[in-house]
Design a protein around this motif. Structure first.
Motif, PDB file in Angstrom:
ATOM      1  N   PRO A   1      -1.881   3.388  -9.182  1.00 21.47           N
ATOM      2  CA  PRO A   1      -2.325   4.085  -7.966  1.00 21.47           C
ATOM      3  C   PRO A   1      -3.049   5.396  -8.250  1.00 21.47           C
ATOM      4  CG  PRO A   1       0.061   4.230  -8.216  1.00 21.47           C
ATOM      5  CD  PRO A   1      -0.416   3.239  -9.222  1.00 21.47           C
ATOM      6  N   LYS A   2      -2.693   6.076  -9.342  1.00 21.91           N
ATOM      7  CA  LYS A   2      -3.331   7.363  -9.658  1.00 21.91           C
ATOM      8  C   LYS A   2      -4.781   7.181 -10.099  1.00 21.91           C
ATOM      9  CE  LYS A   2       0.887   9.897 -10.734  1.00 21.91           C
ATOM     10  NZ  LYS A   2       1.691  10.570 -11.783  1.00 21.91           N
TER      11      LYS A   2
ATOM     12  N   LYS B   1       2.111   3.277  -2.114  1.00 22.80           N
ATOM     13  CA  LYS B   1       1.752   4.390  -3.013  1.00 22.80           C
ATOM     14  C   LYS B   1       0.389   5.005  -2.684  1.00 22.80           C
ATOM     15  CE  LYS B   1       4.401   2.628  -6.970  1.00 22.80           C
ATOM     16  NZ  LYS B   1       4.333   2.217  -8.402  1.00 22.80           N
ATOM     17  N   VAL B   2      -0.309   4.403  -1.739  1.00 25.36           N
ATOM     18  CA  VAL B   2      -1.677   4.825  -1.404  1.00 25.36           C
ATOM     19  C   VAL B   2      -1.749   5.542  -0.057  1.00 25.36           C
ATOM     20  CG1 VAL B   2      -4.014   3.949  -0.926  1.00 25.36           C
ATOM     21  CG2 VAL B   2      -2.662   2.940  -2.782  1.00 25.36           C
TER      22      VAL B   2
ATOM     23  N   TRP C   1       0.801  -1.222   0.000  1.00 27.51           N
ATOM     24  CA  TRP C   1       0.000   0.000   0.000  1.00 27.51           C
ATOM     25  C   TRP C   1       0.842   1.284   0.000  1.00 27.51           C
ATOM     26  CZ3 TRP C   1      -5.002  -0.780  -0.936  1.00 27.51           C
ATOM     27  CH2 TRP C   1      -5.579  -2.015  -0.574  1.00 27.51           C
TER      28      TRP C   1
ATOM     29  N   MET D   1      -2.917  -1.051  -6.748  1.00 22.41           N
ATOM     30  CA  MET D   1      -2.228  -0.176  -5.794  1.00 22.41           C
ATOM     31  C   MET D   1      -0.770   0.048  -6.179  1.00 22.41           C
ATOM     32  SD  MET D   1      -2.431  -3.458  -4.805  1.00 22.41           S
ATOM     33  CE  MET D   1      -4.001  -3.364  -3.972  1.00 22.41           C
TER      34      MET D   1
ATOM     35  N   GLN E   1     -10.837   7.668  -2.305  1.00 22.96           N
ATOM     36  CA  GLN E   1     -11.166   8.965  -1.707  1.00 22.96           C
ATOM     37  C   GLN E   1     -12.636   9.322  -1.917  1.00 22.96           C
ATOM     38  OE1 GLN E   1      -8.098  11.249  -3.716  1.00 22.96           O
ATOM     39  NE2 GLN E   1      -6.841  11.316  -1.870  1.00 22.96           N
TER      40      GLN E   1
ATOM     41  N   LEU F   1      -6.551   4.353  -8.770  1.00 23.54           N
ATOM     42  CA  LEU F   1      -7.161   3.733  -7.601  1.00 23.54           C
ATOM     43  C   LEU F   1      -7.459   4.742  -6.493  1.00 23.54           C
ATOM     44  CD1 LEU F   1      -7.981   1.176  -5.963  1.00 23.54           C
ATOM     45  CD2 LEU F   1      -5.583   1.030  -5.231  1.00 23.54           C
ATOM     46  N   ILE F   2      -6.492   5.599  -6.192  1.00 24.63           N
ATOM     47  CA  ILE F   2      -6.627   6.518  -5.049  1.00 24.63           C
ATOM     48  C   ILE F   2      -7.879   7.392  -5.131  1.00 24.63           C
ATOM     49  CG2 ILE F   2      -5.577   8.531  -3.921  1.00 24.63           C
ATOM     50  CD1 ILE F   2      -2.830   7.153  -4.501  1.00 24.63           C
TER      51      ILE F   2
END
Length: 262
Positions: free
Chosen positions: A249-250, A39-40, A37, A245, A257, A252-253
């Motif tokens: 990640p860009k 990068k998250v 995780w 992830m 959120q 997924l995040i």
């Protein structure tokens, strides 16, 4: 706060603890650790308290007694929350972490604000998959953990990401090599034995987020998107395999959120 250790009734559990605000717990997948995780975490820790355990037998967490069944893992998570004095959390589970998330939602729904399955499924193993688990147990007993990791990790990434995410693939392998033999075999048996939990999705009144990878070779999107109703959001991560992830990640995040109502 970073790296923490806590002695629970059955193990010494390692976990990461960052940020302040409404608590979020991230559970990694099979042969992973909290490092999945990386990068998250920082993006979520801006507004939330983010707790990221190493599952028993994985990462820096040992397991002194007991079994690895999903219900038992749910009990272990509840004990951690009790010890941290956390009444309610939002729970995100990747792959194996998703199976534990469903077991937790079934037993302790009152402790959740919502939950998410990331590259996971409420379906049980097929008979073919169960045979596959048994073969992997035999492989680990004969050849050790590293042979399983070398075979497993390339399947977790979309084909193109094996070439353009070389460092992430290498990192995933290094994390996997650190998994204990007992942890690998215990979790393989537990995954093989887990029941169908589609009723948990059907019956829960909580907000649910289902995330699948467009190119997931392990759990295809239709296995993740098994229940459709108003309280369930479904998101397909383009260009991701089983490891968004790390791979995307860009993409997924923002979905996490949005679910947390940023």
């Amino acid at each position: 706060m970073g790296q923490q250790q806590i002695n629970l009734s059955n193990l010494n559990l390692a976990y990461q603890d960052f940020g302040e605000g409404e608590p979020v717990v991230l559970l990694h997948g099979f042969c992973g650790s909290h490092l999945y995780w990386d990068k998250v975490i920082s993006a979520l820790a801006n507004k939330n308290r983010v707790i990221v355990p190493d599952l028993p037998g994985h990462g820096q967490s040992n397991f002194s007694k007991g079994n690895y069944e999903m219900e038992y893992m749910a009990d272990t998570l509840k004990e951690l929350l009790d010890r941290l004095k956390l009444d309610k959390i939002t729970l995100f589970g990747h792959s194996l972490g998703g199976y534990i998330t469903l077991a937790f939602a079934e037993k302790y729904e009152e402790r959740l604000n919502g939950f998410s399955l990331i590259h996971s499924t409420a379906h049980p193993d097929s008979e073919e998959a169960k045979i596959g688990r048994d073969k992997l147990i035999e492989k680990v007993n004969l050849e050790g953990v590293s042979s399983l990791i070398d075979e497993l990790i390339p399947k977790l990434f979309a084909q193109e990401n094996l070439e353009n995410k070389v460092e992430d693939v290498k990192k995933a392998k290094e994390i996997g090599y650190g998994t204990s033999k007992e942890g690998v075999i215990g979790m393989l048996k537990a995954m093989r034995n887990r029941p169908d939990r589609n009723l948990v999705l059907k019956n829960s009144t909580l907000p649910v987020l289902l995330i699948a990878g467009e190119k997931d070779q392990v759990i295809p999107p239709d296995r993740t998107f098994s229940v459709h109703k108003e309280t369930i959001s479904q998101v397909l991560i383009q260009g991701a395999g089983h490891m968004s992830m790390m791979e995307k990640p860009k993409l997924l995040i923002p979905e996490i959120q949005k679910f947390l109502k940023y």
